[in-house]
Design an enzyme around this catalytic site. Sequence first.
Site, short mmCIF file in Angstrom:
data_model
loop_
_atom_site.label_atom_id
_atom_site.label_comp_id
_atom_site.label_asym_id
_atom_site.label_seq_id
_atom_site.Cartn_x
_atom_site.Cartn_y
_atom_site.Cartn_z
N GLY A 1 40.94 41.77 43.24
CA GLY A 1 40.56 41.04 44.45
C GLY A 1 41.15 39.64 44.47
O GLY A 1 41.60 39.15 45.52
N THR A 2 41.16 38.99 43.32
CA THR A 2 41.67 37.62 43.25
C THR A 2 43.15 37.58 43.67
O THR A 2 43.53 36.77 44.53
CB THR A 2 41.50 37.07 41.81
OG1 THR A 2 40.11 37.11 41.49
CG2 THR A 2 42.01 35.65 41.69
N ASN B 190 29.53 37.61 48.75
CA ASN B 190 29.17 38.19 47.45
C ASN B 190 27.86 37.68 46.87
O ASN B 190 27.25 38.34 46.05
CB ASN B 190 30.30 37.99 46.44
CG ASN B 190 30.81 36.57 46.40
OD1 ASN B 190 31.14 35.99 47.43
ND2 ASN B 190 30.86 35.99 45.23
N GLN C 42 33.20 42.94 48.87
CA GLN C 42 31.79 43.34 48.84
C GLN C 42 31.40 44.23 50.02
O GLN C 42 30.32 44.81 50.03
CB GLN C 42 30.88 42.11 48.79
CG GLN C 42 31.04 41.26 47.54
CD GLN C 42 30.49 41.91 46.28
OE1 GLN C 42 29.76 42.90 46.33
NE2 GLN C 42 30.84 41.35 45.13
N SER D 105 38.72 45.51 45.95
CA SER D 105 38.86 45.50 44.49
C SER D 105 38.25 46.77 43.91
O SER D 105 37.23 47.25 44.39
CB SER D 105 38.16 44.27 43.92
OG SER D 105 38.18 44.30 42.51
N HIS E 224 36.93 47.34 40.71
CA HIS E 224 35.77 47.33 39.80
C HIS E 224 34.45 47.04 40.50
O HIS E 224 33.40 47.03 39.86
CB HIS E 224 36.00 46.39 38.61
CG HIS E 224 35.91 44.93 38.89
ND1 HIS E 224 34.84 44.16 38.50
CD2 HIS E 224 36.76 44.08 39.51
CE1 HIS E 224 35.04 42.90 38.86
NE2 HIS E 224 36.20 42.83 39.48
N THR F 298 55.70 46.46 36.43
CA THR F 298 55.40 47.88 36.19
C THR F 298 53.96 48.15 36.58
O THR F 298 53.05 47.41 36.21
CB THR F 298 55.64 48.23 34.70
OG1 THR F 298 57.00 47.93 34.40
CG2 THR F 298 55.34 49.69 34.42
N CYS G 167 31.32 33.77 38.35
CA CYS G 167 32.21 32.68 37.97
C CYS G 167 31.43 31.38 37.79
O CYS G 167 31.81 30.53 37.02
CB CYS G 167 33.28 32.47 39.03
SG CYS G 167 33.87 33.99 39.75
C1 LIG Z 1 34.68 40.13 42.78
C2 LIG Z 1 35.19 39.49 44.00
C3 LIG Z 1 36.52 39.05 44.10
C4 LIG Z 1 37.47 39.10 42.93
O1 LIG Z 1 37.90 40.38 42.63
P1 LIG Z 1 38.53 40.66 41.17
O2 LIG Z 1 39.01 42.07 41.25
O3 LIG Z 1 37.42 40.46 40.18
O4 LIG Z 1 39.64 39.69 40.98
C5 LIG Z 1 36.95 38.51 45.28
N1 LIG Z 1 36.12 38.39 46.34
C6 LIG Z 1 34.84 38.81 46.28
C7 LIG Z 1 33.99 38.67 47.49
C8 LIG Z 1 34.32 39.36 45.12
O5 LIG Z 1 33.05 39.74 45.07
#
Ligand SMILES: *Cc1c(COP(=O)(O)O)cnc(C)c1O
Length: 379
Positions: free
Chosen positions: A71-72, A151, A179, A199, A201, A236, A325
């Site tokens: 996500g980042t 989030n 989210q 994302s 995870h 890759t 975070c």
């Molecule tokens: C977790 C999250 C991210 C970051 O995603 P990662 O895959 O952990 O880098 C970005 N935005 C929101 C709203 C999130 O909850």
Amino acid sequence: MNDIYLDHGATTPVHPKVFEKMTPFLQERFGNPSSLHSKGKIAKIPIEDARVYVAKALHTHPTRIVFTSGGTESDYTAIVGAALAQREKGKHIIISEIEHSAVFEAVDFLKQFDFEITYLPVNSQGIVEIDQLKQAIRNDTILISVMYVNNELGTIQPIQQIGDIAREKGILFHTDAVQAFPVMDIDVSTLPVDLLTVSSHKINGPKGVGALYIHKDVKIRPLIGGNQERNRRGGTENVPGIVGFGEAAKILTETREEKWQKAQQFKNRMIKIWKEKLGEEEFFINGDLHGVPSILNISFPSVDTQTMIVSLDMKKIAISGGSACAAGSIDVTRVIKALHLPDPIAKSAIRISFGYGNTLEDIERAAKEIVNIVNRKRK
Ligand SMILES: *Cc1c(COP(=O)(O)O)cnc(C)c1O
């Protein structure tokens, strides 16, 4: 006493079927997808299958999906990549005050290229006001980034309206839907968005992989050069991660509704227990109660955030104090600050987030442990 995990907003466990699907790519199917020999080819096809699953989950064509490291990176690519590609048109960007830190970092990075940023406030419910967005738009605004679901609070932002305004003015619109994806059926074929982040995870897939949806008419400057991902993201490919993400997206599409009906039931049950055992004046729900069922942000003013997290942890219950975070520091999070709550409420805000594997039994035990902690503190 079993562990109770109520921090699915921070991350989620990998689904057993996802794990099973991934393992061959950590073992015998280790080939580099760019290789021409058959070891390479058998790693390439599953990436494209995964792309189809993610695309289907978002109702778009697979070529619109770029795999990233999460996500980042998707947020960063959307914002920096689009801004740098558009810099001749203007240098003004609008984001909300409650964006994920990835979005804040991305716009900060752009300041060195003379971009100007407007931070939109939110109302007391944690929602962006359309009138304020309209006032913030300038002739040189090139990009708006407002997240779909927050989030920390679970509040749903008026994405359709924001997108309509952006389209009308010819401004690009990015939304961080990390989210929203686990809970909502997102259809980018009808939603007025140009760039959308998801994302893996957060949907029971592995960490370190995500995707960015890019509308067919939108050009971005890749942050990482290289010819993978149709020249939009070099390096890759994370084959096991992408394969796992694809499988997680497929499972999600099939089970989403049932999963969230359950979460809504959990949320209601917890609130009912607190009403009965503590009374309505002992807790405050932060943000909009009509937000997503997966997230509940709540304050018990007699117990500060840190004490609540640690006390629950001793009972093997995992919750969070807003975003992961910001955890580790006892500072009130940026999102909670944006709500301008009275101090005792702000300093006791916690986030409970539901997901796959939670049971009503667990939820009831967690709610009752909170009652015990509050009662001990009140004495
Ligand atoms: C977790 C999250 C991210 C970051 O995603 P990662 O895959 O952990 O880098 C970005 N935005 C929101 C709203 C999130 O909850």
